[in-house]
Design an enzyme around this catalytic site. Structure first.
Site, PDB file in Angstrom:
ATOM      1  N   GLN A 123       0.850  -1.193   0.000  1.00  0.00           N
ATOM      2  CA  GLN A 123       0.000   0.000   0.000  1.00  0.00           C
ATOM      3  C   GLN A 123       0.884   1.241   0.000  1.00  0.00           C
ATOM      4  O   GLN A 123       1.979   1.230   0.560  1.00  0.00           O
ATOM      5  CB  GLN A 123      -0.974  -0.005   1.169  1.00  0.00           C
ATOM      6  CG  GLN A 123      -0.357  -0.135   2.563  1.00  0.00           C
ATOM      7  CD  GLN A 123       0.158   1.157   3.131  1.00  0.00           C
ATOM      8  OE1 GLN A 123      -0.071   2.228   2.558  1.00  0.00           O
ATOM      9  NE2 GLN A 123       0.880   1.076   4.230  1.00  0.00           N
ATOM     10  N   SER A 126       0.399   6.872   2.864  1.00  0.00           N
ATOM     11  CA  SER A 126       0.993   7.999   3.579  1.00  0.00           C
ATOM     12  C   SER A 126       2.118   8.661   2.813  1.00  0.00           C
ATOM     13  O   SER A 126       2.783   8.035   1.982  1.00  0.00           O
ATOM     14  CB  SER A 126       1.548   7.517   4.923  1.00  0.00           C
ATOM     15  OG  SER A 126       0.522   7.088   5.759  1.00  0.00           O
ATOM     16  N   GLU A 241     -10.534  -2.101   5.831  1.00  0.00           N
ATOM     17  CA  GLU A 241      -9.295  -2.209   6.586  1.00  0.00           C
ATOM     18  C   GLU A 241      -9.551  -2.078   8.077  1.00  0.00           C
ATOM     19  O   GLU A 241      -8.987  -2.795   8.898  1.00  0.00           O
ATOM     20  CB  GLU A 241      -8.302  -1.141   6.119  1.00  0.00           C
ATOM     21  CG  GLU A 241      -6.946  -1.259   6.782  1.00  0.00           C
ATOM     22  CD  GLU A 241      -5.964  -0.191   6.334  1.00  0.00           C
ATOM     23  OE1 GLU A 241      -4.774  -0.369   6.580  1.00  0.00           O
ATOM     24  OE2 GLU A 241      -6.388   0.834   5.746  1.00  0.00           O
ATOM     25  N   ASN A 355      -6.109   5.925  16.001  1.00  0.00           N
ATOM     26  CA  ASN A 355      -7.283   5.809  16.867  1.00  0.00           C
ATOM     27  C   ASN A 355      -7.856   7.177  17.236  1.00  0.00           C
ATOM     28  O   ASN A 355      -9.044   7.282  17.555  1.00  0.00           O
ATOM     29  CB  ASN A 355      -6.940   4.974  18.096  1.00  0.00           C
ATOM     30  CG  ASN A 355      -6.836   3.498  17.740  1.00  0.00           C
ATOM     31  OD1 ASN A 355      -6.895   3.137  16.559  1.00  0.00           O
ATOM     32  ND2 ASN A 355      -6.702   2.650  18.735  1.00  0.00           N
ATOM     33  N   GLU A 356      -7.039   8.214  17.175  1.00  0.00           N
ATOM     34  CA  GLU A 356      -7.564   9.568  17.417  1.00  0.00           C
ATOM     35  C   GLU A 356      -8.535   9.948  16.292  1.00  0.00           C
ATOM     36  O   GLU A 356      -9.618  10.488  16.550  1.00  0.00           O
ATOM     37  CB  GLU A 356      -6.425  10.593  17.491  1.00  0.00           C
ATOM     38  CG  GLU A 356      -5.611  10.526  18.776  1.00  0.00           C
ATOM     39  CD  GLU A 356      -4.741   9.278  18.879  1.00  0.00           C
ATOM     40  OE1 GLU A 356      -4.356   8.722  17.826  1.00  0.00           O
ATOM     41  OE2 GLU A 356      -4.462   8.842  20.006  1.00  0.00           O
TER      42      GLU A 356
END
Lengths: 374, 292
Positions: A123, A126, A241, A355-356
């Site tokens: 992938q 980013s 995902e 997670n934020e």
């Protein structure tokens, strides 16, 4: 409301269990050259038994298995301690996107090779300046005869050190608003103009890499979805995902069972609660998944609630492995399966949307709280 | 495998919600009191999943009274001992009953009839002393055992059903506190904006939702299997999730939530009481480990 498996599913489970009992072996880390090759070989064995992608249609190497059978397969797979899936980025992230947005030609060309790991995918989401704020992507694609030329840099690209191909988002219209003007493109990691610089992870192995792209040609045939529609196309992958496909409950129920066994060998009273809570958490995620499977089978969709499960399984995974290391005491720092699992778990709260970000999604889309400053 | 409530169960939950939201408390009218009573005594002999649906709603609306005891545990115990004497009246809501179930349930919730489980012997009981609970609506009494009614083989099942109903009630309490706190966070303005826009608030509420969403499948799963392992796991998870909801609710409400006049107090104190009722977290974690 019931939890009973039908006869055909039980038969399938027995077949999978027997095959795994005969074939599973421990492989070295997939993030080394030799380990990567061994994992690729393992994928071919799975494919020969038509077990590499059971939920895909038969024409692409699968068995057309229902979601429930896929969950059952995963439970058996993890209970058997079978190797990690080197083809994970392809089969769990790219494939669902190809099924949703790909052309018949793309599916026929790409999926069978993916199912056998003849082509392993990395992938490429980013970038140095685009992490949680993924829409800040700067890598771009310039129109050329018959396709596009990629320019820019991707980073934290899982499996890219040894993989064959990559997929990601590229800016194709720099004047459009930032969520528009992005296009989902597939590219060859061996093409001219590609430089891959492996990055060693916490365990010292190059589990991800930086990718530098210098006028890398991508033919029009490798545009996934419409030009300019990449954000929407990619987000359809994102909930897979976060939700069902990347983290099957079998992974956690198997690890929780091993944690309980470990506790029995050294029953540390002070760690009792954490051991029990890890088991309960894995069981909760398993049952929650059965609920999701039922809902999807009855026509429901996987929406923002995939953020709920992503936070849950990633934190469960860390807590479970931390507990194991604490039970091991001074032996916790030594190389072994628990340490490998622990290091792997630490990435969970970061990848697939931190997670934020997930908690923001839960608060805004599920609870209806106002969008605020991040 | 179909792991979801049936259409009838969803409808029943919604009807009970509307009924309780309208302020009605005659639980017999909507069938709640008859749920766990066998058909031969005028009951509905409902599936444990139906009980769970009902108790989540009873918790959601913070209904007070000896619910777990009168609706679930006593009818289960009386099914093979003394049923004809009391069960028809329990089914119609004409009377209420409570039970002391040592060691995990040492006090009875105030009711019209009392029972005591003495080993496998079921006895009538009499209240001797009132006790004050953190939940002002929860009136507890110590009892002394009276006449032996007979031996029961259903103590284990009655206890597990009580634990399960209590877990479902906790889920409902937690869900209600999440709802009221989310509404408060949307409307309460500080620093010129709703406090629900601040990540420090949002993320706490997100964690409350996660806890409740992942506890519910355990409660439903335990209603299907009714094993002690699954029931205890459900109680631990539902208790933790509801308690997190209570703490977060209080913190996000601020001082207003700390007052007895604010509605939150009813949910908050019930949650604290029920976390320890029908076996506290430590008891149920032990039961999980024993069963594994």
């Amino acid at each position: 409301m019931d939890l009973d498996l039908d006869d055909a599913t039980l038969e399938f489970r027995d077949e999978v269990r027997a095959w795994l009992a005969e074939h599973v072996r421990r492989l070295s880390s997939m993030d080394t050259e030799a380990g990567f090759a061994a994992h690729r070989e393992w994928e071919r064995e799975l494919a020969d038994a038509r077990l590499s992608v059971v939920s895909w249609p038969e024409e692409f190497g699968g068995r057309g298995a229902s979601l429930l059978r896929w969950v059952v397969f995963e439970e058996e797979y993890h209970a058997a301690g079978a190797p990690g899936r080197v083809s994970q980025n392809g089969i769990f992230l790219l494939a669902p996107t190809l099924f949703a947005h790909g052309t018949p030609e793309q599916r026929a060309r790409l999926l069978p090779a993916m199912a056998r790991a003849d082509e392993v995918w990395a992938q490429a989401w980013s970038e140095p300046e685009a992490g949680s704020d993924l829409a800040a992507i700067r890598s771009h694609a310039v129109r050329t005869d018959g396709g596009w030329l990629l320019r820019g840099q991707k980073t934290w690209s899982s499996r890219a050190a040894f993989a064959d191909k990559g997929f990601g988002l590229f800016r194709t219209d720099r004047d459009a608003p930032r969520h528009r003007g992005l296009t989902y493109l597939l590219f060859d990691l061996r093409a001219d103009g590609v430089t891959v610089r492996p990055i060693a992870q916490l365990d010292g192995e190059p589990g991800f890499a930086e990718i530098f792209l210098d006028d890398v040609f991508v033919p029009d045939a490798d545009v996934l979805g419409e030009v300019g529609d990449g954000w929407r196309v990619a987000m359809s992958t994102a909930s897979s995902e976060r939700g069902l496909s990347l983290r099957s409950p079998g992974r956690f129920t198997a690890a929780a069972g091993r944690l309980v066994d470990l506790w029995r060998t050294s029953p540390d009273r002070a760690l009792r609660d954490r051991v029990v809570d890890a088991w309960i958490g894995a069981q909760a995620y398993r049952l929650h998944t059965f609920g999701t499977v039922t809902r999807l089978a009855e026509g429901g969709a996987l929406g923002p609630e995939s953020s709920v499960t992503k936070v849950f399984w990633s934190e469960l995974d860390v807590a479970l492995h931390e507990t194991a290391l604490d039970l091991l005491g001074p032996r916790g720092e030594l190389e072994g399966e628990w340490l490998d699992g622990y290091l792997f778990s630490l990435a969970g709260p970061i990848y697939a949307g931190t997670n934020e970000i997930q908690r923001d999604v839960i608060a805004e889309r599920l609870l209806g709280l106002p969008r605020g400053d991040r | 495998m179909r792991f979801a409530l049936s259409a009838e169960q969803v409808q029943f939950g919604a009807a009970l919600h509307d009924f309780l939201a309208a302020g009605r408390l005659d639980l017999a009218e909507i069938g709640v009191t008859a749920l766990a009573v066998p058909e031969r005594f005028g009951g509905l002999a409902a599936d444990p999943v139906d009980l769970v649906v009902a108790f989540e709603e009873l918790g959601h609306h913070a209904v007070a009274g000896p619910l777990v005891e009168s609706v679930v545990v006593v009818p289960t115990l009386l099914a093979d001992v003394g049923g004809d004497r009391w069960l028809p009246d329990l089914a119609t809501g004409k009377t209420t009953a409570s039970v002391v179930f040592p060691p995990h349930v040492p006090y009875a919730h105030e009711a019209e009839l009392y029972f005591l489980l003495d080993g496998e012997t079921l006895r009538t009981a009499d209240p001797v002393k009132e006790l004050a609970s953190v939940d002002l609506e929860r009136r507890l009494v110590e009892v002394v055992g009276g006449t032996a009614l007979g031996t029961t083989t259903r103590a284990g099942r009655a206890f597990d059903l009580g634990v399960l109903a209590c877990a479902a009630q906790l889920l409902g309490l937690g869900r209600a506190m999440l709802e009221m706190t989310t509404a408060h966070a949307r409307h309460r303005t500080q620093f010129g904006r709703p406090i629900g826009g601040f990540q420090a608030v949002k993320h706490q509420l997100a964690d409350v939702l996660i806890g409740l969403e992942l506890a519910r499948p355990l409660v439903h799963g335990a209603a299907v299997t009714l094993t002690s392992l699954d029931v205890s796991a459900a109680k631990v998870a539902a208790g933790d999730a509801a308690y997190r909801a209570a703490r977060t609710a209080l913190q996000v409400h601020g001082a207003i939530g700390y007052t007895a006049e604010h509605d939150l107090a009813r949910w908050l104190t019930k949650t604290r009481a029920l976390v320890g009722a029908w076996g506290g977290p430590s008891t149920h974690r032990d039961r999980v480990l024993e069963a594994l």
